[in-house]
Design a protein around this motif. Structure first.
Motif, PDB file in Angstrom:
ATOM      1  N   ASN A   2       5.525   1.613   8.175  1.00 20.90           N
ATOM      2  CA  ASN A   2       4.633   2.695   8.583  1.00 20.90           C
ATOM      3  C   ASN A   2       3.210   2.142   8.642  1.00 20.90           C
ATOM      4  O   ASN A   2       2.744   1.522   7.694  1.00 20.90           O
ATOM      5  CB  ASN A   2       4.734   3.857   7.598  1.00 20.90           C
ATOM      6  N   PHE A  46      -0.411   7.682  12.815  1.00 18.59           N
ATOM      7  CA  PHE A  46       0.570   6.802  12.188  1.00 18.59           C
ATOM      8  C   PHE A  46       1.547   6.296  13.234  1.00 18.59           C
ATOM      9  O   PHE A  46       1.931   7.025  14.151  1.00 18.59           O
ATOM     10  CB  PHE A  46       1.343   7.546  11.093  1.00 18.59           C
ATOM     11  N   GLU A  48       5.268   4.093  13.437  1.00 16.49           N
ATOM     12  CA  GLU A  48       6.414   3.583  12.690  1.00 16.49           C
ATOM     13  C   GLU A  48       7.100   2.530  13.548  1.00 16.49           C
ATOM     14  O   GLU A  48       7.438   2.787  14.711  1.00 16.49           O
ATOM     15  CB  GLU A  48       7.383   4.720  12.374  1.00 16.49           C
TER      16      GLU A  48
END
Length: 109
Positions: A2, A46, A48
């Motif tokens: 992440n 964010f 991933e």
């Protein structure tokens, strides 16, 4: 892995963020965080990535890179810290709930 991305232009969308990182490997998800009240970007998001090696390369390459006129800050995301529960619940800053009583001697509250 992440990845935390900050100092983003408010014009950058989820797909833009995904595109920045796609050159380094498969992006599982890319999300710009929005303000709940205004539904506008808060300037961070964010990403991933499943492959940790690709994520590390992306972090190294994109940290400090220019995106829409701003220098991105890119790092591995840290777990959110626990915050103590809020005290009070009244309407003023010091916890509220304090009431003034009626003063009959001078007919004021």
């Amino acid at each position: 892995m992440n990845i935390y991305v900050s100092n983003l232009s408010f014009a950058i969308q989820d797909e833009d963020l995904r595109d920045f990182f796609a050159d380094y490997g498969e992006v599982s998800s890319a999300k710009i965080i929005l303000d709940k009240a205004t539904n506008r970007s808060r300037g961070f998001g964010f990403v991933e990535m499943a492959d940790d090696a690709a994520a590390a390369k992306a972090i190294e390459a994109l940290n400090g890179a220019l995106a829409d006129g701003r220098t991105m800050k890119v790092s591995e995301a840290k777990p959110r810290e626990e915050r103590p529960a809020r005290q009070g619940g009244g309407f003023n800053r010091n916890g509220g709930g304090q009431r003034r009583s009626y003063n009959e001697s001078n007919s004021r509250w």
